[in-house]
Each structure stands twice: as C-alpha cells, then as structure tokens.
Design a protein around this motif. Structure first.
Motif, PDB file in Angstrom:
ATOM      1  N   LEU A 164      19.424   8.855  99.834  1.00  0.00           N
ATOM      2  CA  LEU A 164      20.059   8.912  98.475  1.00  0.00           C
ATOM      3  C   LEU A 164      21.617   9.047  98.687  1.00  0.00           C
TER       4      LEU A 164
ATOM      5  N   PHE B  53      17.475  10.083  89.024  1.00  0.00           N
ATOM      6  CA  PHE B  53      16.050  10.365  89.906  1.00  0.00           C
ATOM      7  C   PHE B  53      15.807  11.775  89.779  1.00  0.00           C
ATOM      8  N   LYS B  54      14.636  12.265  89.906  1.00  0.00           N
ATOM      9  CA  LYS B  54      14.135  13.645  90.068  1.00  0.00           C
ATOM     10  C   LYS B  54      13.504  13.752  91.427  1.00  0.00           C
TER      11      LYS B  54
ATOM     12  N   LEU C 107       9.534  11.596  94.493  1.00  0.00           N
ATOM     13  CA  LEU C 107      10.651  11.113  93.770  1.00  0.00           C
ATOM     14  C   LEU C 107      10.138  10.637  92.685  1.00  0.00           C
TER      15      LEU C 107
ATOM     16  N   TYR D  60      20.764  12.639  91.692  1.00  0.00           N
ATOM     17  CA  TYR D  60      19.336  13.142  91.307  1.00  0.00           C
ATOM     18  C   TYR D  60      19.518  14.610  91.007  1.00  0.00           C
TER      19      TYR D  60
ATOM     20  N   ASP E  49      11.420   8.097  89.291  1.00  0.00           N
ATOM     21  CA  ASP E  49      12.413   7.224  88.896  1.00  0.00           C
ATOM     22  C   ASP E  49      11.827   6.616  87.604  1.00  0.00           C
TER      23      ASP E  49
ATOM     24  N   GLU F  52      17.331  17.816  91.222  1.00  0.00           N
ATOM     25  CA  GLU F  52      16.525  18.416  92.268  1.00  0.00           C
ATOM     26  C   GLU F  52      15.606  19.584  91.884  1.00  0.00           C
TER      27      GLU F  52
END
Length: 265
Positions: free
Chosen positions: A20, A2-3, A56, A27, A58, A29
């Motif tokens: 999370l 994830f970002k 977010l 992730y 994905d 960040e």
C-alpha cells in the motif's frame, strides 16, 4: 478508501502495508491484538474464516491472503507497475507469490519454536495455552502449534522450515546474481512479498542462516530496509524496546538452530 485489518508485527500484514505504501494507497486500519485473540472474534471470522491477518476490504470486496492482496492492489490501482514485464519474469514473480505460502509456514515455525514459544510459556498457564490451541480453527495448524509447544527446536517442523528457507535463500541469490532485485532489474512485487519473512529472521537475530552461506541476501535486505515504505510500515511501527527484546530472545537459540541447518549438497 481501503479498510485493512492487520497486526503491527504480522509478516503478512507487513507485506500488504508495504505494498500500500509503495502504490500510495490510503487506508483505514483496524489493528488486531493477536495475543489477545482478536482474530478469533466471531465478527472477524465472518470476514476471514481462517482467523488470520490481514484482511483488506475494497468497496465491499473482502480480500484475504497477503500475496493475493498485494497482486490485486498492484493490478487494480498501480497499472501493474510492480509486476515485472515479460512472460518469463511474470511467471517467476507469480511462482514466488505461490511459494510464499510455504515460506510463511517456515517463518511461523522458526518464530514460534523460539521467541514466541518462550514468551507464551513464561506468561500463560497450561490451561490458557490449551484454550489458545482450542481456539485455532484449523486442526492442522493446531496440531503443528501443539508439537512446537511440546518440542521446541526439536520439532520435526523446524527441520522442514530450515530446508524451505535454505532453498529460498539459494533461489534468491541465483536471481540477485543476475539482477539488482529479486523481481528483476527493477524493484517489484517479489521483493515486497519476500522482505517481511527475511526481515523477521533478521529481527530474531538469525542472520547467520544466510551470512557466509548465501551471499547477496544481506545487501538486498539493507536495500529493502532503506526504502521509505519499510521505514514507515515496519521500522516505524515496532518500538525500539520491543525490537531489542525480540533480538535478544532469538539470539539465545541461534546456535541450536544452526546445528539443524541442512548440509550443502
């Protein structure tokens, strides 16, 4: 992976980061400086036109709104283990997630009418404040922020915020009288969704809003703060000196705030 675009002390960002952590999500960040106006950068507005955090990503899917992100993560990557089971319990949890929109507005009001307003007025010129307001894309949010600048705790928005939070406390206590967590017998999505807001009030030194009035909130908050997810994603990200300044700044306002707390009816 994830970002996550977020801000360290943003309550909505905290909600997603705790989620999370609870599901073990890894992730990348991107931390935004909200005071510097990073959220208004055109590139970020392409992702989140409201100019708020978190966002977010994905696998190319862009998700906004923290409660929606939290539920998505649990459903898609955690087999729904944070959502309580049973029709009534699930409906109650989803209702709480919807209510977070109003609760967020109330916490925003109580934060800005006190510590954040003091900080902004001490560090920004009138021209800079005007520019900050002009940069807000939502005209309703802009009008509210201007009123809070002008009136502080005298703003009509403060009374509305206190009514929202009083009902929130009462409904939390009603749930906690029956089960260990607001989500039910097991820890769940509702507890994650609510803790950033109650924790913010605690960090502002506003626990008198529930102490002696809404028994059960303090114990629930301590249990939430003991969880590794909270320690990593909240306590571990807020420098001690910053926490002290926030509490000292908020405590100056608590007496005036209590004068506006709605009477029990």
């Amino acid at each position: 992976m994830f970002k996550l675009y977020h801000a360290a002390t943003s309550v909505c960002s905290i909600k997603v980061r705790i989620g999370l952590a609870e599901i073990g999500g890894v992730y990348e960040e991107v931390e935004l400086d909200l005071q510097a106006g990073d959220q208004h950068d055109p590139a970020y507005l392409e992702l989140n036109p409201a100019g708020v955090v978190p966002t977010l990503i994905d696998d190319g899917l862009v998700l906004v709104e923290s409660s929606l992100i939290l539920e998505y993560l649990d459903r898609e990557y955690n087999d729904g283990r944070l959502m309580p089971k049973g029709r009534a319990a699930e409906a109650a949890a989803r209702h709480w997630l919807l209510r977070c929109l109003a609760i967020h507005g109330a916490i925003n009001t109580l934060s800005f009418s006190t510590v954040m307003r003091d900080r902004a007025m001490a560090s920004r010129t009138p021209a800079q404040i005007a520019a900050d307001l002009d940069a807000m894309p939502d005209p309703v949010a802009r009008a509210k922020r201007r009123d809070l600048y002008d009136h502080g705790l005298g703003s009509m928005h403060v009374g509305a915020a206190l009514r929202t939070m009083d009902r929130t406390f009462r409904d939390m206590v009603a749930a906690l009288e029956k089960t260990r967590w607001v989500s039910g017998d097991g820890f769940g999505v509702t507890d994650i969704a609510l803790v950033p807001y109650i924790d913010r009030l605690w960090r502002l030194g506003f626990e008198a809003l529930w102490a002696g009035r809404h028994d059960g909130i303090a114990d629930w908050l301590r249990a939430m703060q003991d969880r590794p997810s909270y320690q990593a994603e909240v306590a571990g990200r807020i420098p001690a000196e910053q926490a002290v300044r926030m509490r000292e700044g908020g405590s100056k306002h608590i007496d005036a705030l209590l004068e506006r707390v709605p009477a029990r009816g």
